[in-house]
Design an enzyme around this catalytic site. Structure first.
Site, short mmCIF file in Angstrom:
data_model
loop_
_atom_site.label_atom_id
_atom_site.label_comp_id
_atom_site.label_asym_id
_atom_site.label_seq_id
_atom_site.Cartn_x
_atom_site.Cartn_y
_atom_site.Cartn_z
N ASN A 57 0.78 -1.33 0.04
CA ASN A 57 -0.14 0.06 -0.29
C ASN A 57 1.08 1.14 0.01
OD1 ASN A 57 0.76 -0.57 2.57
ND2 ASN A 57 -0.75 0.54 3.55
N GLY A 117 1.65 -5.72 7.40
CA GLY A 117 0.59 -6.47 6.52
C GLY A 117 -0.35 -6.82 7.29
N SER A 118 -1.04 -8.11 6.90
CA SER A 118 -2.37 -8.46 7.47
C SER A 118 -2.01 -9.24 8.67
CB SER A 118 -2.79 -9.46 6.50
OG SER A 118 -2.23 -10.69 6.33
N THR A 120 -1.03 -13.09 7.90
CA THR A 120 0.23 -13.43 7.74
C THR A 120 1.23 -13.08 9.04
OG1 THR A 120 -0.16 -12.35 5.18
CG2 THR A 120 2.18 -12.63 6.23
N GLU A 175 3.51 -4.95 12.56
CA GLU A 175 2.56 -3.91 12.42
C GLU A 175 1.30 -4.40 11.27
OE1 GLU A 175 0.08 -1.70 11.33
OE2 GLU A 175 1.44 -0.64 10.06
N CYS A 215 -3.50 1.43 6.70
CA CYS A 215 -3.89 0.53 7.50
C CYS A 215 -4.28 1.65 8.88
CB CYS A 215 -2.47 -0.19 8.36
SG CYS A 215 -1.19 0.89 8.76
N GLU A 221 7.56 0.75 16.80
CA GLU A 221 8.68 1.38 16.04
C GLU A 221 8.58 2.89 16.08
OE1 GLU A 221 9.07 -0.54 12.04
OE2 GLU A 221 9.30 -2.45 13.17
#
Length: 491
Positions: A155, A231-232, A235, A253, A287, A468
């Site tokens: 994204n 990501g998701s 995952t 994240e 996100c 982070e």
């Protein structure tokens, strides 16, 4: 780099050299639906080569002073900035985002990521304590972890890739990074600048390919000491499982289902346009985008009227047109998934006020096979419905009414995610109360997406593990040891 008459062909970057791959994946231009790029379909062999390169580079790179690493990173930032327009054009074509968003957000932030951490490393301090009664002094020392495995999403391709690479190399680690196979072009472009910036061979290695093949090989490699992934949630769970046998450090994240809470004293002149942007910026493929909007009953009708009017003016079309507000979604499959949520909403009793299935989308001839849809607003939908619970990750938002502060906090927290929220109110006391009770890692009040990179970034619950930012990235990308010195008394 290799090329053909019809397609851009990327190559892995390992040990300071571009290395061709034996097989390739198709990468599509989301605005036309046509293949325009071939991306290496890397696997264990390529990851192993990158590990060897990163291992060989680690002693020399980790031995450099912060000042030396800072100078090299600043040079890389300058080189990307000098070619900002080329990077922005490539990012827009590769991802489907508008050229304006790429110019104003993605590439400037990628530059700033390197600049920020190039200066942050110059100001780190250690801890020290005295125990005079036993004649001891204690102090801490931080050292690089080793090889960092970095996996970034499609994204915000270069933006999030550099958010990981910059702190990793700033603190002396070497890197194996895997961008999304759907958006690899700008990562490959950056590789061409690494040597010119002075980054030694093997310090930054870029492996292109899919998650199940290249990503799995990276996260399960015993010599890759840490994994930073965006990501998701699904995952992320898989990464935890695959890396668990090796006790790797993890920063994950993951997804979000972010609420906006709009109280009756909100300034709608600011709230409405910001809520449109927070819902539909980058096609809703961020996100941090707002996907649940809770509006207090006294202003619900007025907000809804003004919000829908503003959404209908949001222009969808060719991403290279600087007047366009929303480009194409990332893929044919993702577009179908997002549109399916609109059908689910209708089947669950929701009302579509504008967008998909209501309004007509007119596109230029060359974009008619692209992955476009109109920004869509849904109301009269239950909190336990799919559209209110699942991360859709597209230009869809749900608007619902609430009465009390206690009620809306409970409902806002009533999802498995906990990444971000926005609160709109002029009541300072209320803002602080609500922010404290929301179960999420970031809360914006009367604004959205304003970030200070010094402060922690990350989510609660199913939205991730770890944080982070300046201090948090320093701690994640280094190992700390405590050293105790016993004083010897002199007589």
């Amino acid at each position: 780099m290799a090329g053909s008459k019809t397609h851009l062909v990327l190559e892995n970057y390992i040990g300071g050299q571009f290395i061709p791959c034996s097989s390739y994946l198709d990468s599509y231009d989301p605005s036309t639906g046509e293949v325009y790029c071939k991306v290496p379909d890397s696997g264990r062999e390529e990851v192993e080569a990158a590990v060897i390169a990163a291992q060989n580079a680690f002693p020399g790179w980790s031995a450099k002073s912060p000042q030396e690493r800072s100078k090299i990173m600043s040079k890389l930032a300058d080189l990307i900035e000098e070619d900002l327009e080329s990077f922005a054009q490539a990012e827009s074509k590769d991802q489907g985002k508008t050229i304006t968003f790429a110019r104003m957000v993605d590439i400037p932030r990628s530059v700033y990521n390197f600049r920020f951490f190039s200066t942050s490393i110059l100001h780190q301090t250690a801890e020290c304590t005295q125990m005079d009664h036993v004649g001891c002094m204690h102090y801490t020392e931080r050292t690089p972890v080793g090889i960092a495995g970095l996996i970034s999403p499609w994204n915000l391709p270069l933006y999030l890739l550099t958010w990981k690479i910059a702190p990793a190399i700033a603190y002396g680690n070497t890197v194996i990074a895997k961008p999304s196979e759907m958006t690899s072009a700008t990562a490959w472009m950056m590789c061409k600048l690494l040597n010119k910036a002075g980054i030694p061979p093997g310090v930054v290695n870029i492996i292109f390919g899919s998650g199940p093949k290249a990503g799995d090989a990276l996260v399960s490699h015993p010599k890759v000491s840490l994994i930073s992934f965006t990501g998701s949630t699904l995952t992320g769970q898989r990464i935890i499982e695959r890396s668990a046998p090796y006790c790797k450090k993890l920063s994950l994240e993951l997804g979000g289902k972010n609420p906006a809470i709009i109280f009756e004293d909100a300034n709608l002149d600011e709230c409405v346009p910001t809520s449109v942007r927070s819902s539909f910026a980058n096609q809703g493929e961020i996100c941090l985008c707002t996907s649940r909007i809770f509006v207090q009953r006294n202003i619900y009708n007025e907000f809804l009227r003004r919000f829908v009017e503003a959404v209908k003016k949001w222009k969808v079309g060719n991403p290279s047109d600087p007047t366009i507000d929303q480009g194409a979604l990332i893929s044919k499959e993702h577009l179908a998934k997002v549109k399916n949520y609109i059908k689910k909403a209708e089947s669950e009793g929701g009302k579509i006020l504008c967008g998909e299935g209501i309004d007509t989308l007119t596109l230029p001839t060359r974009n008619r096979n692209g992955y476009f849809m109109l920004p869509t607003v849904i109301t009269e939908i239950a909190d336990d419905s799919s559209c209110m619970q699942d991360e859709i990750f597209g230009p869809v938002t749900c608007v619902t009414v609430f009465d009390t502060e206690e009620e809306v906090i409970r409902r806002a927290n009533g999802v498995k995610y906990g990444l971000a929220a926005t609160v709109w109110s002029r009541d300072v006391g209320r803002v602080h109360r609500v922010a404290k009770k929301l179960q999420c890692g970031l809360v914006w009040t009367n604004c959205w997406l304003i970030r200070d990179l010094n402060l922690p970034f990350g989510g609660m619950k199913a939205s991730g593990v770890g944080r982070e930012g300046a201090k948090d990235s320093y701690e994640f990308f280094t190992e700390v040891k405590t050293i105790t010195i016993k004083h010897t008394e002199m007589h």
